[in-house]
Design a protein around this motif. Sequence first.
Motif, mmCIF file in Angstrom:
data_model
loop_
_atom_site.group_PDB
_atom_site.id
_atom_site.type_symbol
_atom_site.label_atom_id
_atom_site.label_comp_id
_atom_site.label_asym_id
_atom_site.label_seq_id
_atom_site.Cartn_x
_atom_site.Cartn_y
_atom_site.Cartn_z
ATOM 1 N N LEU A 63 0.737 -1.216 0.077
ATOM 2 C CA LEU A 63 0.073 0.038 -0.053
ATOM 3 C C LEU A 63 0.777 1.204 -0.029
ATOM 4 N N PRO A 64 1.929 1.351 0.836
ATOM 5 C CA PRO A 64 2.696 2.734 0.730
ATOM 6 C C PRO A 64 3.155 2.691 -0.644
ATOM 7 N N THR A 71 0.710 3.478 8.109
ATOM 8 C CA THR A 71 0.965 4.027 6.952
ATOM 9 C C THR A 71 1.964 5.504 6.766
ATOM 10 N N ILE A 72 1.662 6.135 7.705
ATOM 11 C CA ILE A 72 2.438 7.462 7.811
ATOM 12 C C ILE A 72 3.913 7.191 8.205
ATOM 13 N N SER A 73 4.141 5.953 9.299
ATOM 14 C CA SER A 73 5.451 5.510 9.344
ATOM 15 C C SER A 73 6.337 4.815 8.138
ATOM 16 N N ALA A 74 5.425 4.115 7.380
ATOM 17 C CA ALA A 74 5.815 3.326 6.127
ATOM 18 C C ALA A 74 6.355 4.427 5.125
ATOM 19 N N HIS A 125 9.858 8.578 2.068
ATOM 20 C CA HIS A 125 9.653 9.318 0.929
ATOM 21 C C HIS A 125 9.724 10.735 1.223
ATOM 22 N N VAL A 126 10.000 11.205 2.167
ATOM 23 C CA VAL A 126 10.044 12.385 2.754
ATOM 24 C C VAL A 126 11.493 12.938 3.244
ATOM 25 N N ARG A 134 8.365 17.189 3.121
ATOM 26 C CA ARG A 134 8.990 17.188 4.244
ATOM 27 C C ARG A 134 8.095 16.363 5.517
ATOM 28 N N ASN A 135 6.769 16.244 5.144
ATOM 29 C CA ASN A 135 5.884 15.715 6.066
ATOM 30 C C ASN A 135 4.633 15.002 5.499
#
Length: 582
Positions: free
Chosen positions: A451-452, A491-494, A498-499, A519-520
């Motif tokens: 998914l990521p 999901t945010i952690s995975a 990319h940031v 950046r976020n």
Amino acid sequence: MNVREARTVMVLTGSHTITAGYGIHEIFRRPSVTLTARVGLPRSKADTLMPASASASASTSASHPPDYTQYLVGAALDEAERKGQDLAIFWPMRHGVIRDWQQMIALWSHVLFALLPVKRSANDSYILLSLPAPISRDTHTLLAQVFFQHFNAPALCIVEKPLLAAYGVGTMNATVVDLGWEGCDVTPVFECQVQHNANVKSAVGARHCTLFLAHLLRRDQSIVSALTALLRYKRKSNTSSSSAASTAQGAQGSGGGADDDEDAQLQDALVALARQLVEDGHVLDEDAVRSGASGLTAAGGDGGDDDDGNFDIAAALVEGRDKKTRAAMDEEEERRRAALEAAHADDGLDEAVIASITGDEGQAGASTDEKAVLVQFRGLKLKVGPERFRFLEPLFRPELLEGVRGADEVALGDEPFGAGPFPDFGVARGGRFDGFVAPLAWPDWSRVASLPSCIAQSIASIDELDRRVTLWENLILHGSPAKIKTIQIETISALSDHVASAGTETGQVMGEPNPLQPRNVRALRVPDYFSEFKDRTDLAGFLGATVYAKLVFGDLQAKSYITKQNYNEMGPNAAYSVRPTT
């Protein structure tokens, strides 16, 4: 609330579930109808109406597919299954594509005229219909024909689901992740325009997560032993109540297939247990939510203060009422769950036998982990360990599905007939409608994108580099699995790879950060002032449908929806004369 709003109907159609609501109220309400998007037909009738081979001769194709009135839908289908009738089960939509229009008409007709207070002969309800993106021009045409000619709708608005999810959280720019049953759809929305070119589909959905959880439960021998004992007791009871002749006949024909049948029943029980754990919220790790909740934010701010530190009056006004509303809704959900358990309870179970299988503390040899939970399933008291928290792992690691029973199955139920919306639509291809799409085979799970990765690929498909930063910061995860808050955190952690981090920015030439480098990563949620939808990002699409319907149908010039007058003048092409509301 005017008369038009009071009679407005919102219908969100997915490949697995249809949700609908009647009326736009002062306090937006949750959907009143939830229907599994499947239909049924007696097996004998299905076999006679359609040849098994798609390449049947022209003489056999004279047998037309069944009319939509012949299908069993909703409670009637569930009751037929409960009675043990031999049924052919059809899923008319797969992966967002309608494969049989007559079956879809049966579903929509049941929702409008059986579950909602809409009358076909005097239909005065403006209808907002949502489907997964992208919706083709042919689909627009057929939808207009169905709703104006079959359902006598006075007005129709066709919207794609990603746009409604963006409206639900109150943003015009977002990366919308639709967490479905068979897979996930990632679609960016920019300036209220759905970016079809960046639509990316994942092959892993909630069905695979459920099968994976059942796979983990099978490893717990204490659970397997308890369920096996229950199944053997039920088979023994059924055999003793049957006639001697039937018993003898079954003994002659069973042979070595008895073990396979027992294992299949065990698998069905494990899947049912896994689904109950999900529905009851036992797959959510509260400790993980408390430790990682900082990544979640509402589109309009967080908590009672806005971005400038000012007190949010709207949030304060709704807080007192919100507590009472949530308490009432929780009580109603608990009452419905208890009624559902009572309706599906097994009849004739001996309490003494049930007590001998599991006690008050669960089954023998159960997990002693402090996070183990005691659940009641089919009369048994089962203690399930912390493996239930791994429900979402296949979304992030599809390779875990290797060897999971049922994950490689392509067909769900029987293949639909591929019938068009009207009897005069061609059956030149052996009774198949030209819009029929054959299901795709599942690829090698070790090569399936997570998914990521799908989210990153979708955002990277946007040509304008300056838009990508905004899409990274406005992530919307909706659909049934979004009720599990840890999916947003994971999901945010995975996606953190990319940031840019502080270290990478300082290491750049001249030490100046790149304005085009994200950046976020933020996961948006529904604003708190929508009291009935608070902490229910999974319902962002329906909330957005309510907001969108209020805006669109309030326009007397009908710029963004089709009226019956427009349809009578222009025909199905009227579907192309409207534009989305921004």
